[in-house]
Design an enzyme around this catalytic site. Structure first.
Site, mmCIF file in Angstrom:
data_model
loop_
_atom_site.group_PDB
_atom_site.id
_atom_site.type_symbol
_atom_site.label_atom_id
_atom_site.label_comp_id
_atom_site.label_asym_id
_atom_site.label_seq_id
_atom_site.Cartn_x
_atom_site.Cartn_y
_atom_site.Cartn_z
ATOM 1 N N SER A 99 -27.801 11.484 25.351
ATOM 2 C CA SER A 99 -27.717 12.821 24.784
ATOM 3 C C SER A 99 -27.909 13.841 25.894
ATOM 4 O O SER A 99 -28.650 13.587 26.858
ATOM 5 C CB SER A 99 -28.786 13.031 23.716
ATOM 6 N N TYR B 8 -37.706 12.526 21.895
ATOM 7 C CA TYR B 8 -36.295 12.157 21.806
ATOM 8 C C TYR B 8 -35.602 12.395 23.154
ATOM 9 O O TYR B 8 -34.882 11.523 23.663
ATOM 10 C CB TYR B 8 -35.618 12.976 20.710
#
Length: 262
Positions: A140, A153
C-alpha cells in the site's frame, strides 16, 4: 502443447484477490483460491470454471490460524504446478493506535506480515530451484506515508515493500520475479470489515482498474508498481535518494553533530 501453470491467490473470495483470479483464469491459468469464506470461494470457482475452463481448487483457510497457514504453506511447497503466488490477503484497523486493542493489532500484524512472509518462504526455494516463477505482494502507498495516520497498517505495508525489494535482489538472478503492488485507497470490503463507512472516503479506485494496472506492471516485470502514481519519475527520484544515502550510512564513527562537545 503449453502446460497450464497454476496461480495461488490469498484473500481470493472478493475484491482484489477475486479480480486477480478472474484475470489469471482468462489468461489461461489454473487457480488455487485461498480465503476464509468457503461459500464465496465455491461460487467464484464454479463461475470461473464455467466461463474460462480453468481448473480451480479452493483452500478455505484463516491465515491468522497456525494450522490453516501451515496447510497453505504445504500446498505451496509440494504442488509444482504453482508458479505464481499472489500474496493479497490483508486487513486494516480503524481509529488511532491508542484506541486499538492489543489483540486486534497482533492479528493485523499476523495476517499482513507473518502470513505473507511465511507463504513467500514456503514457495521461494522451489521456484528458485526451478529457475522460474513469480511472487506478487500487495502492499500500500500507506507504507511510506505515516502522515495518513494508519500507524500499524502502514508499518505492515512498509514491511511488504522492503521484503519485496530484498527478495527481488536475491531471487531475480535465480529467475524468480518479485513484484510489490502499492495501491492507494481501493473500493473493496476491507473498509467495511474495519468498521469504516466507505461512503465517507473519497478518491477510491475501482478494483478492476487497480488489478489491470498491476498486471501491466507484472507483464513489464516492474519491481514496484504504484497504480495511482502518474509521474513515475517521482518514485524513481525517491528510490535514488534512498540509495544515495547508503554510502553515508557505512561509517565507523558517529556523525559530527552527535559528537560530545569538548
Amino acid at each position: 502443447m503449453t502446460t497450464r501453470t497454476t496461480v495461488l491467490i490469498t484473500g481470493a473470495s472478493t475484491g482484489i484477490g477475486a479480480t486477480y483470479a478472474e484475470r489469471f483464469a482468462r489468461r489461461g491459468h489454473d487457480l488455487v483460491l485461498v480465503a476464509r469464506d468457503k461459500a464465496r470461494l465455491e461460487a467464484l470457482a464454479a463461475r470461473l470454471q464455467k466461463e474460462t475452463g480453468a481448473a480451480v481448487d479452493i483452500l478455505p483457510a484463516d491465515l491468522t490460524q497456525p494450522a490453516d497457514l501451515a496447510a497453505v504453506e504445504t500446498h505451496l511447497r509440494e504442488d509444482a504446478r504453482i508458479e505464481t503466488l499472489i500474496n493479497n490477503a490483508g486487513a486494516t484497523l480503524s481509529g488511532p493506535f491508542i484506541g486499538q486493542s492489543t489483540d486486534d493489532v497482533a492479528r493485523l500484524v499476523a495476517l499482513n506480515t507473518t502470513a505473507l512472509v511465511r507463504l513467500a518462504s514456503a514457495v521461494a526455494p522451489r521456484l528458485a530451484q526451478a529457475g522460474k516463477g513469480a511472487i506478487v505482494n500487495i502492499g500500500s502507498v500507506v507504507g511510506f506515508a505515516p502522515e495518513f495516520g494508519m500507524s500499524v497498517y502502514g508499518a505492515t505495508k512498509a514491511f511488504v515493500l522492503f521484503l519485496s525489494q530484498g527478495l527481488s535482489l536475491e531471487l531475480a538472478p535465480k529467475g524468480v520475479y518479485v513484484q510489490a503492488v502499492l495501491p492507494a485507497g481501493t473500493r473493496t470490503e476491507i473498509w467495511e470489515r474495519a468498521g469504516i463507512d466507505v461512503n465517507t472516503l473519497s478518491d477510491l479506485m475501482d478494483v478492476g482498474e487497480l488489478v489491470d494496472a498491476a498486471l501491466v506492471g507484472f507483464d513489464r516485470r516492474e519491481g514496484v508498481t504504484i497504480p495511482p502514481l502518474h509521474d513515475a519519475a517521482r518514485w524513481d527520484a525517491l528510490d535514488a535518494a534512498r540509495q544515495g544515502l547508503l554510502s553515508d550510512l557505512r561509517q565507523a564513527h558517529v556523525a559530527e553533530r552527535y559528537q560530545t562537545a569538548s
